[in-house]
Design an enzyme around this catalytic site. Structure first.
Site, PDB file in Angstrom:
ATOM      1  N   ASP A 103      46.604   1.428  38.359  1.00  0.00           N
ATOM      2  CA  ASP A 103      46.748   2.462  37.128  1.00  0.00           C
ATOM      3  C   ASP A 103      45.782   1.822  36.241  1.00  0.00           C
ATOM      4  O   ASP A 103      46.019   1.173  35.519  1.00  0.00           O
ATOM      5  CB  ASP A 103      48.232   3.511  36.606  1.00  0.00           C
ATOM      6  N   ASP A 211      44.248   7.526  34.784  1.00  0.00           N
ATOM      7  CA  ASP A 211      44.877   8.235  34.395  1.00  0.00           C
ATOM      8  C   ASP A 211      44.538   9.440  33.024  1.00  0.00           C
ATOM      9  O   ASP A 211      43.500   8.674  32.390  1.00  0.00           O
ATOM     10  CB  ASP A 211      46.420   7.874  33.500  1.00  0.00           C
ATOM     11  N   GLU A 277      42.621  11.736  38.633  1.00  0.00           N
ATOM     12  CA  GLU A 277      43.689  12.305  37.492  1.00  0.00           C
ATOM     13  C   GLU A 277      42.966  13.560  37.002  1.00  0.00           C
ATOM     14  O   GLU A 277      43.071  12.727  35.874  1.00  0.00           O
ATOM     15  CB  GLU A 277      45.052  11.575  36.793  1.00  0.00           C
ATOM     16  N   HIS A 349      55.023  10.107  40.331  1.00  0.00           N
ATOM     17  CA  HIS A 349      56.280   9.862  39.579  1.00  0.00           C
ATOM     18  C   HIS A 349      56.085  11.149  38.759  1.00  0.00           C
ATOM     19  O   HIS A 349      57.024  10.957  37.528  1.00  0.00           O
ATOM     20  CB  HIS A 349      56.056   8.441  38.968  1.00  0.00           C
ATOM     21  N   ASP A 350      55.681  11.513  38.752  1.00  0.00           N
ATOM     22  CA  ASP A 350      55.787  12.980  38.051  1.00  0.00           C
ATOM     23  C   ASP A 350      56.316  14.551  38.472  1.00  0.00           C
ATOM     24  O   ASP A 350      55.501  15.285  37.939  1.00  0.00           O
ATOM     25  CB  ASP A 350      54.563  13.377  37.015  1.00  0.00           C
TER      26      ASP A 350
HETATM   27  C1  NOJ Z   1      49.987  10.588  33.773  1.00  0.00           C
HETATM   28  C2  NOJ Z   1      50.864  10.082  33.776  1.00  0.00           C
HETATM   29  O1  NOJ Z   1      51.160  10.155  35.834  1.00  0.00           O
HETATM   30  C3  NOJ Z   1      52.094  10.458  33.259  1.00  0.00           C
HETATM   31  O2  NOJ Z   1      53.134  10.121  33.844  1.00  0.00           O
HETATM   32  C4  NOJ Z   1      51.898   9.626  31.855  1.00  0.00           C
HETATM   33  O3  NOJ Z   1      52.765   9.927  31.247  1.00  0.00           O
HETATM   34  C5  NOJ Z   1      50.540  11.043  31.136  1.00  0.00           C
HETATM   35  N1  NOJ Z   1      50.241  11.203  32.175  1.00  0.00           N
HETATM   36  C6  NOJ Z   1      50.087   9.771  30.134  1.00  0.00           C
HETATM   37  O4  NOJ Z   1      49.750   8.641  30.440  1.00  0.00           O
END
Ligand code: NOJ
Length: 585
Positions: A103, A211, A277, A349-350
């Site tokens: 990441d 990210d 992302e 994970h989100d």
């Molecule tokens: C995206 C990540 O997937 C998430 O988990 C994170 O809180 C935010 N970006 C900030 O880094």
């Protein structure tokens, strides 16, 4: 038409598995997953057959956002192990033919990063300009409500600016207060990031998941966002505004990503993967980002399909309308058919667990998990499997606010209760959508704490009670399990070029209970049919009679023959049935 030329990049036939290290396996008994825990479970990844492991952050971090707040880009947090453990993981994965993608969190650092410490030390520090510092809004006293330089809302509630008393200015943080945004306008910042990326590639990693990478270029004018009325009219309840117009795919984003590609990947022998992302990215932007001729990134994570069941905010959870989901997926398939490439995901994970979100985590948990997997993995693009998805892990109960761990959920709960809302109503909003649903410990077996940590240790977040029946040990050797189904899907992608590369055509776009599409490559056709529900259904499959005697490539793996297309072209599936048919035989 797409072709199966040998020149296709390796990641077009690959499947990626995401590990969220904190929740995967705890080897050292502190209740938090770690690198040695991952090393102990590589047989699971090998059995699944995946090609790449994407590892969420393991760098030193105060853990305000579980490692997405990095205080040192070139080390490992003792919570997770050591650099030597990471080297061992790289070697052990490579020995199994699995690549490692790290990441890359470079929109922001942690406020504990030495760069930020220096930057905040004085207004004249050489690193001051590495972050976004601004004086209070003219006419306002520093630190007073409304004195923030812009009216932007942070992703985790509250203003996107934090006041620093020592130097009398504000710094920008689009996420938590401890996640200050780096100023990519400054070439020194970009050089430092490129140097760090090359250092990891030299160490053997095979690429990066980047990210919120489409947030790194901001409009330097930092204009206020437009305040949108709340439900009752007037201004937004918090008086803040959405600033995304100033930083989602900002003015220099393509320049920055092309420069990164040149500086880090272009002249390096080897085969890498870069996936950006990109919340808020459009199909047109994604075509530019992933056009190989432009040299930016290999693929992006878009968000439209995981916002399909949301109202104005993520907490406003709505029932899924299947045709809306199909329309989004079809638009992305068509948009990146001739140029660029899709990534495919339901979970990470989100996101809440897909079997609870779009499937049925009660009576039809197994069948719906398989149907959802079949649909996703038969699209054109690179599929991502999030730890536990391959077991059909479901959302967790979170009975009380104190069961929540995620900074986003906790801050939302506090802000709403502070605004006078009923706590139980707020919890009811949080439960189905909280990121913590994805973060409960991986369920290895039916024993205490699902085998996540050594006996007698308390995990950092409670294990889902359903681990007694939903766990890897129970599924690994069961040919009818969700795990076995994912394994078959991975194998199918490796084996059948039409799965990876074939053209995609959505069928029955308005049907509310059946998801249907075809794939086609070099005269081979696949028909994918999935019953999205448990009610009685009979559909007329377009050109259905032709499929009546097609070969079954994949059924639901339930021990029963799958529902076939009948000679009159109709399909009458059972609950959450899914089937993949092939012509010619
Ligand atoms: C995206 C990540 O997937 C998430 O988990 C994170 O809180 C935010 N970006 C900030 O880094």
């Amino acid at each position: 038409m797409n072709s199966s030329a040998d020149t296709e990049p390796w990641w077009r036939t690959a499947v990626v598995y995401q590990v969220y290290p904190r929740s995967f396996a705890d080897a050292d008994g502190d209740g938090v997953g770690d690198l040695r825990g991952i090393l102990a479970h590589l047989d699971h990844l090998e059995a699944l057959g995946v090609d790449v492991l994407w590892l969420s952050p393991v760098y030193p971090s105060p853990q305000e956002d579980n490692g997405y707040d990095i205080s040192d880009y070139q080390d490992v947090d003792p919570l997770f192990g050591t650099l030597a453990d990471l080297d061992e993981l790289i070697a052990a994965l490579h020995a199994r033919g699995i690549r490692l993608v790290l990441d890359l969190v470079v929109n922001h650092t942690s406020s504990a990063h030495p760069w930020f410490r220096e930057s905040r030390s004085s207004r004249t520090d050489p690193k001051r300009d590495w972050y976004w510092w601004r004086p209070p809004r003219p006419g306002f006293e520093a630190g007073a409500p409304g004195a923030e330089p812009t009216n932007w809302r942070a992703s985790f509630s509250g203003p996107a600016w934090a006041y620093d008393e020592a130097t009398g200015e504000y710094y920008l943080h689009l996420f938590a207060v401890g996640q200050p945004d780096l100023n990519w306008e400054n070439p020194e910042v970009r050089t430092a990031i490129h140097t760090m990326m090359r250092w990891w590639l030299d160490r053997g990693v095979d690429g990066f998941r980047m990210d919120v990478i489409n947030f790194i270029s901001k409009d330097p004018a930092l204009p206020d966002g437009r305040v949108v009325a709340g439900a009752a009219g007037g201004t937004a309840p918090d008086g803040l505004a959405d600033g995304t117009a100033s930083y989602v795919c900002g003015p220099r984003i393509h320049e920055y990503l092309a420069e990164m590609h040149r500086e880090v990947f272009a002249d390096r022998p080897g085969t890498f993967l870069s996936v950006g992302e990109m919340p808020g990215v459009t199909v047109d932007e994604a075509r530019l980002f992933t056009d190989p001729g432009r040299g930016e990134v290999d693929m992006v994570f878009q968000f439209e399909h995981v916002q399909v069941d949301q109202g104005a905010t993520k907490w406003d959870h709505r029932p899924l309308h299947l045709p809306a989901l199909k329309a989004i997926m079809a638009r992305w398939q068509a948009g990146l058919a001739d140029v660029g490439w899709n990534s495919l995901y339901w979970c990470n994970h989100d996101q809440p667990r897909v079997v609870s979100r779009f499937g049925d985590d009660g009576a039809h948990r197994v069948a719906s998990a398989k149907a959802l997997a079949t649909v996703l993995h038969l699209h054109r693009g690179t599929p991502y499997v999030y730890q536990g998805e391959e077991l059909g892990m479901a959302n967790a109960p979170f009975p009380q606010p104190q069961n929540l761990r995620d900074v986003e959920s906790v801050k939302y709960y506090r802000s709403q209760v502070a605004a006078g809302r009923d706590p139980s109503e707020v919890m009811a909003e949080i439960r189905p959508v909280s990121r913590d649903n994805a973060r409960t410990p991986m369920q290895w077996n039916g024993g205490p704490d699902a085998g996540f940590c050594p006996p007698g240790v308390t995990p950092w977040i409670a294990v889902d009670p359903d681990h007694a029946s939903v766990n890897a040990a129970a599924q690994r050797d069961d040919p009818e399990s969700v795990f076995a189904h994912y394994h078959r899907l991975v194998e199918l992608r490796h084996r059948e070029p039409v799965v990876a590369l074939g053209d995609f055509t959505m069928l029955l776009p308005d049907d509310e209970a059946v998801y249907a599409f075809t794939r086609e490559l070099d005269g081979v056709r696949l028909l994918v049919l999935a019953h999205w529900g448990a009610g009685e259904v009979k559909v007329d499959v377009p050109d259905g009679a032709a499929w009546a005697d097609a070969e079954v490539v994949l059924g639901s793996g339930s021990g029963q023959p799958p529902a076939m297309v009948e000679t009159d072209g109709t399909w009458r599936p059972g609950p959450w049935d899914a089937v993949v048919l092939r012509l010619p035989h």
